[in-house]
Write a protein that holds these residues in place. Structure first.
Motif, PDB file in Angstrom:
ATOM      1  N   HIS A 286      -6.660   7.198  -0.831  1.00  0.00           N
ATOM      2  CA  HIS A 286      -7.542   6.048  -0.580  1.00  0.00           C
ATOM      3  C   HIS A 286      -6.968   5.005   0.375  1.00  0.00           C
ATOM      4  O   HIS A 286      -7.726   4.261   0.990  1.00  0.00           O
ATOM      5  N   ASP A 287      -5.641   4.938   0.501  1.00  0.00           N
ATOM      6  CA  ASP A 287      -5.056   3.937   1.403  1.00  0.00           C
ATOM      7  C   ASP A 287      -4.380   4.567   2.620  1.00  0.00           C
ATOM      8  O   ASP A 287      -3.651   3.893   3.339  1.00  0.00           O
TER       9      ASP A 287
ATOM     10  N   HIS B 107       1.873   2.908  -5.269  1.00  0.00           N
ATOM     11  CA  HIS B 107       0.526   2.413  -5.593  1.00  0.00           C
ATOM     12  C   HIS B 107      -0.444   3.592  -5.683  1.00  0.00           C
ATOM     13  O   HIS B 107      -1.217   3.705  -6.637  1.00  0.00           O
TER      14      HIS B 107
ATOM     15  N   ASP C  10      -8.283   1.520  -8.644  1.00  0.00           N
ATOM     16  CA  ASP C  10      -7.646   0.726  -7.585  1.00  0.00           C
ATOM     17  C   ASP C  10      -7.638  -0.758  -7.965  1.00  0.00           C
ATOM     18  O   ASP C  10      -6.639  -1.454  -7.792  1.00  0.00           O
TER      19      ASP C  10
ATOM     20  N   HIS D 225       0.864  -1.172   0.000  1.00  0.00           N
ATOM     21  CA  HIS D 225       0.000   0.000   0.000  1.00  0.00           C
ATOM     22  C   HIS D 225       0.890   1.207   0.000  1.00  0.00           C
ATOM     23  O   HIS D 225       0.720   2.149   0.754  1.00  0.00           O
TER      24      HIS D 225
END
Ligand code: ADP
Ligand code: NI
Length: 227
Positions: free
Chosen positions: A55-56, A26, A121, A22
């Protein structure tokens, strides 16, 4: 620096050393892919780029349940980057709804911008990049077994069975069959579907070569179901 550049720098600061796949890279790849889809799908570029980058940033596995529930890092970064209130709210709404498990369990509520980020994603788990991520994840955080010719993949994985098998007994090849070769059918957007088709073929070409070199006809037959 623009809001987006400030957010990107903050994400790099936060995830730059993250080794769990992650990582910062990425997030950058997902952002780039999402912006490409966004242009074709008429999404909002600021919302899409920020949601992809962030998002992560509060991933459960990395930052724990409290961050995951409150989106602590994403909120802070949006605030510090100077995102306006409306954009920030839209981004947080998307980030809180993303993910494969949420998708499978049917609780995912996303608008067009969210669909673009979810597709981007999932696309990053496919293709050549997806193969590399799977091998690295398997070696670093999984069973360390790339392939077992005696262990065929499981069929019809529900959310429960997907989570029930420990990653210590899963091979990298079976992860490709059980998850990655099914992602093509989960794309929301038309441009996501087109890109997924290309990345899907990259993965099946790799597996076909791998089984052919090992003269595993049973696995070659099995693979044909995913053509
Ligand atoms: P994301 O949803 O951001 O793609 P995940 O946490 O689902 O992140 O997975 C990170 C990467 O590791 C993905 O490329 C995924 O395919 C891979 N991965 C996840 N679980 C396994 C596993 N059990 N074996 C091999 N690779 C895995
Ligand atoms: Ni991700």
């Amino acid at each position: 620096m623009s809001v987006r550049e400030k957010a990107a720098a903050a994400v790099r600061e936060l995830l730059g050393n993250e080794k769990s796949m992650h990582d910062w890279e990425h997030s950058v790849r997902v952002c780039k892919t999402a912006l490409r889809l966004c242009r074709a799908e008429n999404g909002d570029e600021d919302i899409v780029a920020l949601a992809a980058l962030l998002h992560d940033c509060d991933d459960y596995k990395v930052f724990g349940p409290e961050n995951a529930a409150k989106l602590t890092n994403a909120r802070r970064i949006l605030d510090e980057s100077g995102a306006d209130g409306k954009t920030a709210a839209a981004v947080l709404e998307i980030v809180s709804n993303l993910g494969y498990s949420k998708y499978l369990s049917g609780v995912q509520k996303l608008d067009r911008n969210g669909h673009i980020v979810q597709d981007a994603d999932m696309l990053d788990a496919m293709g050549a990049v997806g193969i590399v991520r799977t091998i690295v994840f398997n070696a670093v955080a999984g069973s360390g077994r790339f392939f077992d010719p005696e262990m065929f993949p499981r069929e019809n994985l529900s959310r429960e069975t997907y989570q029930s098998k420990s990653k210590n007994e899963e091979t990298a090849v079976n992860h490709m069959f059980e998850k990655l070769l099914r992602l093509r059918g989960l794309m929301y957007t038309e441009s996501g579907k087109r890109e997924a088709e290309i990345r899907h073929r990259t993965m099946t070409a790799f597996l076909e070569a791998f089984f052919r070199e090992r003269e595993l006809d049973g696995w070659l037959d099995y693979l044909r179901r995913f053509a």
